[in-house]
Enzyme design. Structure first.
Site, short mmCIF file in Angstrom:
data_model
loop_
_atom_site.label_atom_id
_atom_site.label_comp_id
_atom_site.label_asym_id
_atom_site.label_seq_id
_atom_site.Cartn_x
_atom_site.Cartn_y
_atom_site.Cartn_z
N ASP A 145 0.47 5.64 -10.35
CA ASP A 145 -0.81 4.96 -10.48
C ASP A 145 -0.81 4.17 -11.78
O ASP A 145 -0.20 4.60 -12.77
CB ASP A 145 -1.97 5.96 -10.47
CG ASP A 145 -3.31 5.26 -10.27
OD1 ASP A 145 -3.66 4.98 -9.12
OD2 ASP A 145 -3.98 4.98 -11.28
N ARG B 284 0.87 -1.17 0.00
CA ARG B 284 0.00 0.00 0.00
C ARG B 284 0.90 1.22 0.00
O ARG B 284 1.33 1.71 1.02
CB ARG B 284 -0.91 -0.01 1.23
CG ARG B 284 -1.73 1.25 1.39
CD ARG B 284 -2.67 1.50 0.22
NE ARG B 284 -3.91 0.75 0.32
CZ ARG B 284 -4.87 0.78 -0.58
NH1 ARG B 284 -4.71 1.50 -1.68
NH2 ARG B 284 -5.96 0.09 -0.43
N TYR C 75 -10.69 -0.98 -16.55
CA TYR C 75 -10.94 0.43 -16.22
C TYR C 75 -11.34 1.21 -17.47
O TYR C 75 -12.23 2.07 -17.44
CB TYR C 75 -9.69 1.06 -15.61
CG TYR C 75 -9.49 0.72 -14.16
CD1 TYR C 75 -10.31 1.28 -13.17
CD2 TYR C 75 -8.50 -0.15 -13.75
CE1 TYR C 75 -10.13 0.98 -11.83
CE2 TYR C 75 -8.31 -0.47 -12.41
CZ TYR C 75 -9.14 0.10 -11.45
OH TYR C 75 -8.96 -0.20 -10.13
N ARG D 107 -0.88 15.29 0.06
CA ARG D 107 -1.88 15.07 -0.97
C ARG D 107 -2.95 16.15 -0.99
O ARG D 107 -3.60 16.37 -2.01
CB ARG D 107 -2.53 13.70 -0.77
CG ARG D 107 -1.72 12.54 -1.31
CD ARG D 107 -1.89 12.39 -2.82
NE ARG D 107 -3.26 11.98 -3.12
CZ ARG D 107 -4.17 12.76 -3.68
NH1 ARG D 107 -3.88 13.99 -4.00
NH2 ARG D 107 -5.38 12.31 -3.93
#
Length: 299
Positions: A86, A37, A164, A50
């Site tokens: 990502d 993670r 996706y 962030r």
């Protein structure tokens, strides 16, 4: 100083190679640990960093990616770092608009609905050049790590990326994607080939930039049964490993261990163990001892 095979970067000598030795199947003094993670979304410093910009703007900032990658290492004695990025930067580089919606996740403004929609995608040969910011983040982070631990690069596997792009975001059923597999098998293979052609130079570029290991995430393996997985996912997983290894050799880059992580893909552990990767990742549904017994003859 350690230099990569292209001779364009020099990096501090690696002080802790336990993770890499384990990935190559060598004996280690202890079992190495790293946090998959990435960056630890629970960390207050992560949330603070962030909060200043949207998700993909963060991904496009090498400095921000470096900071987020290093944050867990300041708190915990981990054995490796994984670059902050990502998997959906690849569809973006292919020309699709993707945003990260708070509380919802990724959202594609124009998902692939028909076979002719594939014509909207850019040539996969341009993807690596579109993703230079990832390479910059890897190089900067490798320098900032100062040899403390290895740096892992990654990408999403073709089937996972396809889901996706077709679903338009997250899905609990993958109904649209599986409809493609049944009703448009040729177009599905075309899309999976496009994604494979994009991933190979992208992963090689990560190694050239300083990544010392690579992980391929087949996060949606569990949405396929054994037959569909062997037809639409496994061949491309194999092709990525084979072609990346060949391209690294052609480029004069030293080989790096490659990890395949197929979430909920317990039905294909034996096939994954023979897919050309040094490491097969296990999810929480698989007992490591049982996996070792199943894969002993391949490990």
């Amino acid at each position: 100083m350690e230099a990569n095979g292209l001779g364009s970067q020099s990096f501090p000598e690696l002080k802790n190679d336990t993770f890499l030795r384990a990935a190559w199947g060598e004996e280690t003094d202890y079992t190495p640990v790293w946090c998959m993670r990435q960056a630890g979304r629970y960390l207050p410093e992560f949330r603070e960093t962030r909060a200043t910009q949207d998700f993909f703007s963060t991904c496009r900032s090498p400095e921000a990616c470096c900071e987020l990658t290093l944050q867990p290492l300041r708190r915990f004695p981990l054995d490796a770092a994984i670059i902050f990025s990502d998997i959906l930067v690849v569809p973006q580089a292919l020309g699709m608009e993707v945003t990260m919606v708070p509380g919802k996740g990724p959202s594609f403004s124009e998902p692939l609905r028909e076979e002719q929609d594939l014509e909207r995608l850019r040539d996969p040969a341009v993807v690596a050049s579109e993703l230079g910011y990832v390479f910059q983040a890897i190089t900067l982070t490798r320098q900032q790590l100062a040899g403390r631990v290895p740096l892992i690069g990654f990408a999403g596997a073709p089937w996972t990326l396809m889901t996706y792009m077709v679903e338009g975001g997250s899905s609990s059923t993958m109904a649209q994607s599986k409809r493609w597999l049944y009703q448009r098998p040729q177009a599905s293979h075309q899309l999976l080939r496009i994604l494979t052609d994009a991933l190979v130079p992208y992963l090689v570029g990560q190694v050239a930039a300083g990544a010392q290991a690579l992980q391929l995430f087949e996060s949606h393996a569990g949405h396929l049964g054994p037959q569909l997985f062997s037809k639409f996912a496994l061949p491309y997983i194999r092709d990525v490993a084979k072609r990346v290894k060949a391209k690294l050799q052609e480029a004069g880059l030293a080989p790096v261990p490659m990890i395949i992580f197929a979430k909920d893909g317990h039905f294909a552990l034996e096939e994954l163990a023979q897919a050309g990767y040094e490491v097969v990742g296990l999810d929480w549904t698989v007992a490591p001892k049982k996996a070792r017994r199943r894969l002993g003859k391949w490990c």
